[in-house]
Write a protein that holds these residues in place. Structure first.
Motif, PDB file in Angstrom:
ATOM      1  N   GLN A 105      -3.883  -1.369  15.289  1.00 36.73           N
ATOM      2  CA  GLN A 105      -4.518  -2.273  14.320  1.00 36.73           C
ATOM      3  C   GLN A 105      -4.602  -1.628  12.941  1.00 36.73           C
ATOM      4  OE1 GLN A 105      -8.147  -3.151  16.498  1.00 36.73           O
ATOM      5  NE2 GLN A 105      -7.361  -5.149  17.086  1.00 36.73           N
ATOM      6  N   HIS A 106      -4.929  -0.330  12.911  1.00 34.01           N
ATOM      7  CA  HIS A 106      -5.029   0.380  11.634  1.00 34.01           C
ATOM      8  C   HIS A 106      -3.653   0.479  10.964  1.00 34.01           C
ATOM      9  CE1 HIS A 106      -6.811   3.158   8.740  1.00 34.01           C
ATOM     10  NE2 HIS A 106      -5.770   3.964   8.918  1.00 34.01           N
ATOM     11  N   LEU A 107      -2.618   0.745  11.742  1.00 33.92           N
ATOM     12  CA  LEU A 107      -1.266   0.892  11.199  1.00 33.92           C
ATOM     13  C   LEU A 107      -0.677  -0.438  10.748  1.00 33.92           C
ATOM     14  CD1 LEU A 107       0.033   3.398  13.886  1.00 33.92           C
ATOM     15  CD2 LEU A 107      -0.222   3.906  11.438  1.00 33.92           C
ATOM     16  N   THR A 108      -1.165  -1.519  11.336  1.00 36.01           N
ATOM     17  CA  THR A 108      -0.637  -2.841  11.031  1.00 36.01           C
ATOM     18  C   THR A 108      -0.692  -3.153   9.536  1.00 36.01           C
ATOM     19  OG1 THR A 108      -1.105  -3.759  13.213  1.00 36.01           O
ATOM     20  CG2 THR A 108      -1.054  -5.314  11.389  1.00 36.01           C
ATOM     21  N   LEU A 109      -1.732  -2.703   8.879  1.00 37.93           N
ATOM     22  CA  LEU A 109      -1.901  -3.026   7.459  1.00 37.93           C
ATOM     23  C   LEU A 109      -0.778  -2.443   6.598  1.00 37.93           C
ATOM     24  CD1 LEU A 109      -5.763  -2.542   7.127  1.00 37.93           C
ATOM     25  CD2 LEU A 109      -4.473  -4.665   7.434  1.00 37.93           C
ATOM     26  N   ALA A 110      -0.107  -1.410   7.101  1.00 35.26           N
ATOM     27  CA  ALA A 110       1.016  -0.821   6.365  1.00 35.26           C
ATOM     28  C   ALA A 110       2.346  -1.484   6.712  1.00 35.26           C
ATOM     29  CB  ALA A 110       1.101   0.677   6.667  1.00 35.26           C
ATOM     30  N   LEU A 111       2.342  -2.416   7.682  1.00 35.64           N
ATOM     31  CA  LEU A 111       3.599  -2.950   8.202  1.00 35.64           C
ATOM     32  C   LEU A 111       3.791  -4.443   7.985  1.00 35.64           C
ATOM     33  CD1 LEU A 111       3.636  -1.029  11.614  1.00 35.64           C
ATOM     34  CD2 LEU A 111       4.883  -0.436   9.525  1.00 35.64           C
ATOM     35  N   LEU A 112       2.714  -5.212   7.934  1.00 33.10           N
ATOM     36  CA  LEU A 112       2.847  -6.659   7.803  1.00 33.10           C
ATOM     37  C   LEU A 112       3.651  -7.020   6.551  1.00 33.10           C
ATOM     38  CD1 LEU A 112      -0.713  -7.908   8.814  1.00 33.10           C
ATOM     39  CD2 LEU A 112       1.400  -8.042  10.163  1.00 33.10           C
ATOM     40  N   GLY A 113       4.599  -7.940   6.726  1.00 30.34           N
ATOM     41  CA  GLY A 113       5.423  -8.394   5.622  1.00 30.34           C
ATOM     42  C   GLY A 113       6.654  -7.553   5.357  1.00 30.34           C
ATOM     43  N   ARG A 114       6.771  -6.395   6.013  1.00 30.82           N
ATOM     44  CA  ARG A 114       7.927  -5.524   5.808  1.00 30.82           C
ATOM     45  C   ARG A 114       9.167  -6.096   6.499  1.00 30.82           C
ATOM     46  NH1 ARG A 114       7.296  -0.295   4.002  1.00 30.82           N
ATOM     47  NH2 ARG A 114       9.355   0.069   4.882  1.00 30.82           N
ATOM     48  N   ASP A 115      10.333  -5.656   6.063  1.00 29.16           N
ATOM     49  CA  ASP A 115      11.584  -5.969   6.747  1.00 29.16           C
ATOM     50  C   ASP A 115      11.533  -5.325   8.130  1.00 29.16           C
ATOM     51  OD1 ASP A 115      14.156  -6.238   7.691  1.00 29.16           O
ATOM     52  OD2 ASP A 115      15.123  -5.246   5.995  1.00 29.16           O
ATOM     53  N   ALA A 116      11.599  -6.136   9.175  1.00 29.42           N
ATOM     54  CA  ALA A 116      11.451  -5.618  10.534  1.00 29.42           C
ATOM     55  C   ALA A 116      12.599  -4.726  10.948  1.00 29.42           C
ATOM     56  CB  ALA A 116      11.311  -6.778  11.525  1.00 29.42           C
ATOM     57  N   ALA A 117      13.752  -4.845  10.293  1.00 28.91           N
ATOM     58  CA  ALA A 117      14.905  -4.015  10.645  1.00 28.91           C
ATOM     59  C   ALA A 117      14.882  -2.655   9.949  1.00 28.91           C
ATOM     60  CB  ALA A 117      16.203  -4.742  10.305  1.00 28.91           C
ATOM     61  N   ASP A 118      13.978  -2.455   9.004  1.00 32.84           N
ATOM     62  CA  ASP A 118      13.874  -1.177   8.296  1.00 32.84           C
ATOM     63  C   ASP A 118      12.950  -0.255   9.086  1.00 32.84           C
ATOM     64  OD1 ASP A 118      13.795   0.925   6.524  1.00 32.84           O
ATOM     65  OD2 ASP A 118      12.486  -0.101   5.076  1.00 32.84           O
ATOM     66  N   ILE A 119      13.478   0.289  10.170  1.00 35.12           N
ATOM     67  CA  ILE A 119      12.642   1.090  11.071  1.00 35.12           C
ATOM     68  C   ILE A 119      12.288   2.428  10.452  1.00 35.12           C
ATOM     69  CG2 ILE A 119      12.535   2.158  13.357  1.00 35.12           C
ATOM     70  CD1 ILE A 119      14.356  -0.154  14.339  1.00 35.12           C
TER      71      ILE A 119
ATOM     72  N   LEU B  50       8.501   3.816   9.896  1.00 27.04           N
ATOM     73  CA  LEU B  50       8.010   5.120  10.345  1.00 27.04           C
ATOM     74  C   LEU B  50       7.355   5.875   9.197  1.00 27.04           C
ATOM     75  CD1 LEU B  50      10.998   6.179  12.628  1.00 27.04           C
ATOM     76  CD2 LEU B  50       8.675   5.645  13.388  1.00 27.04           C
ATOM     77  N   GLY B  51       7.989   5.836   8.027  1.00 30.39           N
ATOM     78  CA  GLY B  51       7.401   6.496   6.871  1.00 30.39           C
ATOM     79  C   GLY B  51       6.083   5.872   6.472  1.00 30.39           C
ATOM     80  N   ALA B  52       6.001   4.549   6.530  1.00 27.80           N
ATOM     81  CA  ALA B  52       4.757   3.863   6.182  1.00 27.80           C
ATOM     82  C   ALA B  52       3.640   4.203   7.158  1.00 27.80           C
ATOM     83  CB  ALA B  52       4.995   2.357   6.146  1.00 27.80           C
ATOM     84  N   MET B  53       3.978   4.302   8.449  1.00 23.32           N
ATOM     85  CA  MET B  53       2.962   4.659   9.437  1.00 23.32           C
ATOM     86  C   MET B  53       2.475   6.083   9.241  1.00 23.32           C
ATOM     87  SD  MET B  53       3.946   2.758  13.036  1.00 23.32           S
ATOM     88  CE  MET B  53       5.616   3.358  13.217  1.00 23.32           C
ATOM     89  N   ASP B  54       3.395   7.009   9.005  1.00 21.24           N
ATOM     90  CA  ASP B  54       2.985   8.393   8.791  1.00 21.24           C
ATOM     91  C   ASP B  54       2.150   8.536   7.521  1.00 21.24           C
ATOM     92  OD1 ASP B  54       4.173   9.293  11.103  1.00 21.24           O
ATOM     93  OD2 ASP B  54       6.021   9.962  10.130  1.00 21.24           O
ATOM     94  N   GLY B  55       2.455   7.704   6.521  1.00 23.32           N
ATOM     95  CA  GLY B  55       1.676   7.749   5.294  1.00 23.32           C
ATOM     96  C   GLY B  55       0.280   7.193   5.449  1.00 23.32           C
ATOM     97  N   ARG B  56       0.066   6.370   6.461  1.00 24.81           N
ATOM     98  CA  ARG B  56      -1.252   5.752   6.658  1.00 24.81           C
ATOM     99  C   ARG B  56      -2.097   6.484   7.692  1.00 24.81           C
ATOM    100  NH1 ARG B  56      -4.438   1.769   5.402  1.00 24.81           N
ATOM    101  NH2 ARG B  56      -5.678   0.664   6.965  1.00 24.81           N
ATOM    102  N   MET B  57      -1.446   7.189   8.644  1.00 19.60           N
ATOM    103  CA  MET B  57      -2.215   7.765   9.751  1.00 19.60           C
ATOM    104  C   MET B  57      -1.519   8.985  10.315  1.00 19.60           C
ATOM    105  SD  MET B  57      -3.666   5.643  13.016  1.00 19.60           S
ATOM    106  CE  MET B  57      -5.332   6.005  13.603  1.00 19.60           C
ATOM    107  N   TYR B  58      -2.260  10.072  10.466  1.00 16.75           N
ATOM    108  CA  TYR B  58      -1.712  11.305  11.038  1.00 16.75           C
ATOM    109  C   TYR B  58      -1.642  11.191  12.561  1.00 16.75           C
ATOM    110  CZ  TYR B  58      -1.498  16.189  12.545  1.00 16.75           C
ATOM    111  OH  TYR B  58      -1.143  17.353  13.152  1.00 16.75           O
ATOM    112  N   GLY B  59      -0.620  11.803  13.163  1.00 13.60           N
ATOM    113  CA  GLY B  59      -0.550  11.881  14.626  1.00 13.60           C
ATOM    114  C   GLY B  59      -0.442  10.518  15.272  1.00 13.60           C
TER     115      GLY B  59
END
Length: 373
Positions: A67-81, A85-94
């Motif tokens: 749920q916390h990581l979702t805020l960095a992903l909604l609306g993004r191009d789903a094929a840009d994996i 990954l970079g957006a998730m690492d930028g929002r949350m460690y580990g």
């Protein structure tokens, strides 16, 4: 194709029988599924098993992390994996398990959108047939011998014996008896799941020397490289690392310290399939053997993902461990197709398995919020 909704779904799946290992008895599989819907109507699925001893993550924690990581992903191009990954690492460690479940779902979605199997998104396919490693982990000699005989009759050629659950001498006697039943020409390993001290691990390897054991996984605590190296120096049996591997640097450290000759790779430890494939390539360059494994009790979703990774890494000398066969009920329309001894690569678009949402709801525990772009 953009990400419209992300939903973490906590499920508890029934096991056919308990799996007993050092520090843990798994009687039900507590996992998090991730459902990602795109604005073109396609849906992708991912999964991560709770693994407090591997990743430090529990089901409630993973659901909260998604749920916390979702805020960095909604609306993004789903094929840009890679971007995700970079957006998730930028929002949350580990939180590699939560990230892995999301990353697997994105691969499923991207593969379906492109009309390609996930392994095509990961690299060149190296093999279409992968040997499966059968786990023997009931904890009692008679039951384990029956299990070994049954698996051998079914054509299984690779095995993992759970140890670290009794005195080293008793575990060794059980290991020797199982090896005798299995006979020559098998790949046989033992896994202590960090259950021994260094001295206990040394007693175990001395007691099983020459019985046919090919490798011995995670004999001591994950952060004890000195202990791992001591055990490795004391035996001809190859030592493998599992709980101690969470990054490419961990693999390099084990290799440089002569603490392990091979590793077990899991998506939940490495943040997803791309992490597993990168680790597999590094191991090949270092001359280290590889086992790809699912967490005990993961369903056909996570197992399909592991099979795709196993199809593209350079070597998989220590086989593939799928765990959906440990479940009495799965979450897919049909379980991932596999014999007792091997699995064939999946060549349908996406993960190649179809999730049954009614079955998911049947096994759902608690409720999580569906986040919408």
């Amino acid at each position: 194709m953009h990400i419209k909704t992300i939903e973490p779904i906590a499920v508890s799946l029934p096991m056919l029988k308990p799996v007993i290992m050092a520090g843990e008895e798994i009687r039900r599989a507590d996992n998090v599924l991730v459902r990602i819907a795109a604005d073109n109507g396609l849906v992708g699925w991912g999964e991560a098993g709770a693994a407090p001893m591997h990743t430090g993550e529990t089901v409630p924690g993973m659901a909260a992390a998604v749920q916390h990581l979702t805020l960095a992903l909604l609306g993004r191009d789903a094929a840009d994996i890679e971007g995700a990954l970079g957006a998730m690492d930028g929002r949350m460690y580990g939180n590699h398990g939560a990230k892995a479940a999301i990353e697997i779902a994105l691969h499923d979605l991207a593969g379906k959108n492109a009309g390609k199997p996930v392994h095509v998104l990961l690299g060149e396919k190296k093999r279409s047939w992968i040997a499966l490693l059968g786990v023997i982990g009931g904890g009692d000699l008679d039951g384990d011998l029956r299990d070994a005989e049954k698996k051998k009759a079914a054509g299984v050629t690779a095995y993992k014996i759970k140890v670290g659950i009794d005195a080293p001498e008793n575990d060794a006697a059980r290991t020797r008896a199982i090896c005798e039943v299995l006979g020559q020409g098998m790949l046989i390993s033992a896994d202590a799941n960090q259950g021994y001290s260094t001295d206990e691990a040394l007693r175990y390897v001395r007691a099983v020397e020459g019985c046919g054991l090919d490798f011995f996984e995670q004999p001591v605590m994950a952060d004890d490289l000195a202990g791992m190296a001591r055990v490795a120096a004391a035996t001809k049996i190859a030592i493998g690392a599992d709980e101690g591997i969470h990054s490419l640097d961990d693999i390099r450290r084990h290799h440089e310290s002569k603490a392990a000759r091979g590793v077990s790779l899991k998506a939940i430890k490495l943040g997803g399939l791309r992490g597993v494939v990168a680790a597999g390539r590094l191991c090949d360059s270092l001359g280290m053997s590889v086992n790809i494994s699912c967490k005990t009790g993961e369903s056909s979703v996570a197992c399909a993902a592991a099979l795709h990774a196993a199809s593209v890494i350079p070597n998989i000398a220590w086989a593939l461990t799928l765990t959906h066969g440990q479940l009495s009920q799965d979450v897919t329309v049909q379980p991932l197709p596999a014999s007792a001894s091997h699995a064939d690569s999946l060549d349908r678009p996406g993960l190649g398995v179809d999730v049954d949402e009614a079955r998911v709801e049947r096994h759902r525990v608690g409720h999580a919020t569906r986040n919408v772009a």
